[in-house]
Design an enzyme around this catalytic site. Structure first.
Site, PDB file in Angstrom:
ATOM      1  N   GLY A  56       0.815  -1.193   0.000  1.00 31.16           N
ATOM      2  CA  GLY A  56       0.000   0.000   0.000  1.00 31.16           C
ATOM      3  C   GLY A  56       0.853   1.248   0.000  1.00 31.16           C
ATOM      4  N   SER A  57       0.359   2.322  -0.598  1.00 28.49           N
ATOM      5  CA  SER A  57       1.060   3.606  -0.549  1.00 28.49           C
ATOM      6  C   SER A  57       0.914   4.195   0.851  1.00 28.49           C
ATOM      7  CB  SER A  57       0.486   4.556  -1.592  1.00 28.49           C
ATOM      8  OG  SER A  57       0.669   4.045  -2.890  1.00 28.49           O
ATOM      9  N   ASP A 122      -0.774  -8.201   1.470  1.00 25.53           N
ATOM     10  CA  ASP A 122       0.425  -8.256   0.628  1.00 25.53           C
ATOM     11  C   ASP A 122       0.812  -9.697   0.331  1.00 25.53           C
ATOM     12  OD1 ASP A 122       0.511  -5.528   0.639  1.00 25.53           O
ATOM     13  OD2 ASP A 122       2.166  -5.352   2.054  1.00 25.53           O
ATOM     14  N   HIS A 235       0.181   1.069   9.776  1.00 23.84           N
ATOM     15  CA  HIS A 235      -1.152   1.320   9.225  1.00 23.84           C
ATOM     16  C   HIS A 235      -2.089   1.808  10.323  1.00 23.84           C
ATOM     17  CE1 HIS A 235       0.667  -1.959   6.767  1.00 23.84           C
ATOM     18  NE2 HIS A 235       0.304  -1.147   5.794  1.00 23.84           N
ATOM     19  N   GLY A 436       6.809  31.380  18.356  1.00 22.54           N
ATOM     20  CA  GLY A 436       6.505  30.754  19.638  1.00 22.54           C
ATOM     21  C   GLY A 436       7.678  30.531  20.562  1.00 22.54           C
ATOM     22  N   THR A 481      18.189  35.952  17.102  1.00 20.03           N
ATOM     23  CA  THR A 481      18.297  37.406  16.993  1.00 20.03           C
ATOM     24  C   THR A 481      18.241  38.078  18.351  1.00 20.03           C
ATOM     25  OG1 THR A 481      17.256  37.339  14.812  1.00 20.03           O
ATOM     26  CG2 THR A 481      17.264  39.453  15.952  1.00 20.03           C
ATOM     27  N   THR A 531       9.300  45.900  18.002  1.00 24.96           N
ATOM     28  CA  THR A 531      10.379  45.008  18.430  1.00 24.96           C
ATOM     29  C   THR A 531      10.782  45.401  19.848  1.00 24.96           C
ATOM     30  OG1 THR A 531      12.224  46.401  17.706  1.00 24.96           O
ATOM     31  CG2 THR A 531      11.260  44.916  16.058  1.00 24.96           C
ATOM     32  N   LEU A 532      11.722  44.656  20.408  1.00 26.04           N
ATOM     33  CA  LEU A 532      12.205  44.952  21.748  1.00 26.04           C
ATOM     34  C   LEU A 532      12.906  46.307  21.836  1.00 26.04           C
ATOM     35  CD1 LEU A 532      15.560  44.491  21.920  1.00 26.04           C
ATOM     36  CD2 LEU A 532      14.889  42.112  21.741  1.00 26.04           C
TER      37      LEU A 532
END
Length: 605
Positions: A56-57, A122, A235, A436, A481, A531-532
Site C-alpha cells: 500500500g502507498s 500483501d 497502518h 513561539g 536574533t 520590536t524589543l
C-alpha cells in the site's frame, strides 16, 4: 493528528507521486495502469536477478523511491494502506523479469525475487501473482518469494496465525540484496543472503499519535498530550504499551529508549512471548533509525544518539548507523528502530560481504548517504570552545561594599525570576505573532544567569564584569536574533561602565546611551518598529530627558511596549508573517523588555 494535506485530490495522489519520482530519475519507467515504477535492465547489464517489492502507498519513500540501480528493480503501489492486486504484481514481474527484459538474460541463475512485508493482503496478492505466473514455463522456476517479518512488538500468543509484521527492516533487506544482484549474483545467492537478513532483523516503532489518511475525516487521537505508544504499526494499528510523561509532556527519550531496546534484544528465555532474534553477547549489529513520517530531523538525530548509547550499553557493537526516512506511516509523529545482527566470524554470508553491500551507493532518490565506517565514541568527535564570558577576565573582585554587591545580585535575581514567571504569557503571545520561542528564549537566558549567580561567577562586586557575564549567557543560552541583541547591548553597557569608572557614582544614563548607540550599529530597527527596541529606546532616552528618573523612564518603556499592540511590524521576523491576527497582541519581545525593566526598577515608593 495533523489532518491537512497539500494535494490535488486523494484519488490522483499515488499516480502523481510516482510521476514525481520519474522526474527525479530519467532511467525510470512507469506503467500508470498497474502503478508499477521500474528500471528496465539494459542489454549490457550483468544483473541476472530483478527485485520487486511493494504494498500500500503511504509508506514513502518505501518502496517506489527505492527503485534504482543497487536497490529495487520495480515497486508496485496500491492505494493508501491497501495492498496492490495480484494483477498489478504480475505486471511488475512481466516488466522486469530478466528473461523478458531487453537484457534477454536467459543464463542459469537468472530470475526475479519478490520481497513482501508480512501483511495478510500483501502476502495474499503477491503470492497470487507468483502462483499464477508459475503455470508458465518462463516463470515456473525463476520467480521466488521472500517474506520479511521484523516486528518484535506483538506477543507470540496474539499472532499464532498471521506472524510478525513487516516493518522498516524490509528496506535494509532489499538494499543489501539489491547491491548483490547488481554485482551479478545468481537467484540462489540473492535469495540466500536475503533469507539471512530477514531472519536476523528486529524492529519496533513508537509514536505520539496516529497518522491521517488524505480524503478521510479527521479522527480523534486516542493518545493524550503526555502519552506515547510503543509498538504502533505502520497502518495505524494500536501498539502494545503506553507510557505517560509528566507536566503534560511525553516521557523523555532516556525513559523510552531502554524499553525499546529491551524489546528488540530480549531473548525468548527471558520473555517467551518475544525473543524473536537471538542476539549473541557482544554481537555486531547495524542500527537503522527510521522516521515514521512526522518527526523533525532535529528530533530524529537526538533519537539516534540515545539509541546508540543504550544499545552500546547492552554490549552490542554497532558497526553502522543509518538515520533517516525509510518507511513511514504517512505523517505519523514517531520513529522506529531496526537492528540487524551481522554474521559472526566464519559464518556465511560473511559480515564483510553484508557491510560492503550496505555501504555501496545506490542510484535511487530515497536512499541517502551512509558512512562506510562504524561510529566512534562521541567524545572523540566533540571539541570544546571556551565561551567569551570565560575568555574575558572575570576576576571576582572584592569590595568593601558587600551590601551593595548583595543588592546588585538581588536585583538581577529578581529580574531573572520575573522573566521565568512570565514565560507562558510570552510564549502564548509569540505563538500568535511569531514562531513561539520568545518566552522560552528569555527563560533560557534567565536560568543561565541564575546558574552563574549560584556558582558565584556573578557576585555583584564589579558591574562591568557582571554585564560581560550576562552578555555571554545571552549569546550562549538564548541564541537567535534576540540573544544577539541582548548580548551586544550588555557587552556595550560594560564598555560604557568601564569608561565612566573613574567617577565615584555610576553614570547610568551615559552608559546606557552608549550601549543603545552601539546596538543601533547592528540593527536597523528604530521605534516604532514593534520590536524589543521600542521599550528599550524609550527607557534609555527617558533617562537622559527626565533627569535620570528611573521610575518615569520605566513607565515610558511600559507605554512603548503596550503601543506595539495593533502596530505593523517594521523589523524582526514578524515582518514576514503575521497580519491582523498577530497585531492584536503586543510584541512579546517588547513586553519581555518591559517586564525586565519593571523587575529591575521596582515600584516607586
Amino acid at each position: 493528528m495533523a489532518s491537512k494535506h497539500l494535494i490535488n485530490s486523494p484519488s490522483t495522489l499515488v499516480i502523481e507521486s510516482l510521476e514525481g519520482l520519474c522526474l527525479l530519475n530519467p532511467d525510470l519507467r512507469l506503467d500508470k495502469d498497474a502503478r508499477v515504477l521500474f528500471r528496465p535492465l539494459s542489454s549490457n547489464s550483468s544483473q541476472k536477478v530483478s527485485l520487486i517489492c511493494g504494498g500500500g502507498s503511504g509508506h514513502e519513500p518505501a518502496h517506489a523511491a527505492f527503485v534504482g540501480k543497487g536497490l529495487l528493480t520495480a515497486a508496485v503501489s496500491g492505494s493508501v494502506f491497501a495492498s496492490p492486486s495480484g494483477k498489478q504484481v504480475r505486471r511488475a514481474v512481466e516488466l522486469v523479469h530478466p528473461q523478458n527484459s531487453s537484457s534477454g538474460n536467459t543464463e542459469e541463475g537468472a530470475g526475479t525475487l519478490i520481497i513482501v512485508k508480512n501483511y495478510t493482503g500483501d502476502v495474499l496478492n503477491f503470492g497470487l501473482a507468483k502462483e499464477a505466473l508459475g503455470s508458465y514455463p518462463a516463470y515456473a522456476n525463476s520467480v521466488r518469494f521472500l517474506t520479511v517479518a521484523d516486528d518484535v512488538a506483538v506477543p507470540r500468543s496474539r499472532i499464532t496465525l498471521v506472524g510478525r509484521r513487516g516493518l522498516a527492516g524490509t528496506v535494509l533487506t532489499y538494499k543489501i540484496i539489491g547491491e548483490l544482484a547488481a554485482r551479478g549474483a545468481s537467484l540462489d545467492e540473492v535469495e540466500k543472503v536475503g533469507q539471512y537478513v530477514a531472519e536476523n532483523l528486529a524492529s519496533i516503532g513508537v509514536a505520539t499519535g496516529h497518522s491521517h489518511v488524505p480524503g478521510t475525516e479527521r479522527g480523534q487521537d486516542v493518545l493524550g498530550e503526555d502519552e506515547i505508544e510503543i509498538g504502533m504499526g505502520i497502518h495505524n494499528e494500536p501498539g502494545v504499551l503506553r507510557l505517560h510523561g509528566s507536566s503534560g509532556l511525553p516521557p523523555p527519550l532516556s525513559e523510552i529508549m531502554p524499553r525499546l531496546v529491551n524489546l528488540l534484544t530480549v531473548s525468548q528465555e527471558e520473555d517467551p512471548e518475544r525473543g524473536w532474534v537471538s542476539f549473541a553477547p557482544s554481537a555486531d549489529v547495524v542500527l537503522m533509525v527510521n522516521n515514521l513520517g512526522g518527526l523533525s530531523p532535529l528530533e530524529l538525530s537526538a533519537v539516534s544518539v540515545e539509541a546508540t548509547k543504550v544499545i552500546s550499553d547492552k554490549g552490542l557493537k554497532i558497526k553502522r548507523v543509518l538515520c533517516g526516512t525509510y518507511m513511514t506511516s504517512l505523517n505519523m509523529p514517531g520513529f522506529s528502530l531496526t537492528l540487524l545482527q551481522l554474521p559472526s566470524a566464519g559464518q556465511e554470508p560473511s559480515q564483510d560481504l553484508l557491510l560492503s553491500l550496505l555501504d555501496s551507493p545506490a542510484e535511487a532518490s530515497g536512499w541517502g548517504w551512509v558512512s562506510s565506517r562504524a561510529p566512534i565514541p562521541l567524545s572523540d568527535q566533540i571539541v570544546s570552545t571556551p565561551s567569551l564570558s570565560t575568555s574575558v577576565s572575570t576576576t571576582k573582585t572584592t569590595s568593601s561594599n558587600d551590601e551593595g554587591a548583595r543588592q546588585v545580585v538581588e536585583v538581577i535575581r529578581r529580574a531573572c525570576n520575573a522573566l521565568i514567571h512570565v514565560e507562558p504569557e510570552l510564549t502564548r503571545m509569540d505563538t500568535v505573532a511569531g514562531d513561539g520561542d520568545c518566552g522560552l528564549t528569555l527563560k533560557a537566558g534567565a536560568e543561565g544567569v541564575l546558574s552563574l549567580i549560584q556558582s558565584n561567577e556573578i557576585n555583584g562586586h564589579d558591574l562591568p564584569t557582571t554585564f560581560i557575564a550576562i552578555a555571554g549567557v545571552a549569546e550562549d543560552k538564548m541564541g537567535g536574533t534576540s540573544g544577539g541583541l541582548y548580548s551586544i547591548f550588555f557587552s556595550a553597557l560594560a564598555q560604557g561602565l568601564r569608561s565612566s569608572s573613574s567617577t565615584p557614582e555610576v553614570n547610568w544614563p551615559s552608559a546606557l546611551n552608549h550601549a543603545l548607540t552601539k546596538l543601533y550599529t547592528y540593527t536597523r530597527a528604530r521605534p516604532p518598529s514593534r520590536t524589543l527596541v521600542d521599550p528599550l529606546d524609550a527607557f534609555v532616552k527617558g533617562l537622559s530627558t527626565d533627569k535620570a528618573d528611573f521610575f518615569k523612564s520605566c513607565e515610558k518603556a511600559q507605554e512603548a511596549a503596550r503601543a506595539t499592540k495593533g502596530m505593523q511590524a517594521k523589523a524582526g521576523r514578524a515582518v514576514y508573517g503575521g497580519g491582523e491576527e498577530s497585531e492584536e497582541e503586543m510584541d512579546p519581545g517588547a513586553w519581555g523588555v518591559a517586564i525586565l525593566l519593571k523587575a529591575i526598577i521596582g515600584e516607586r515608593s
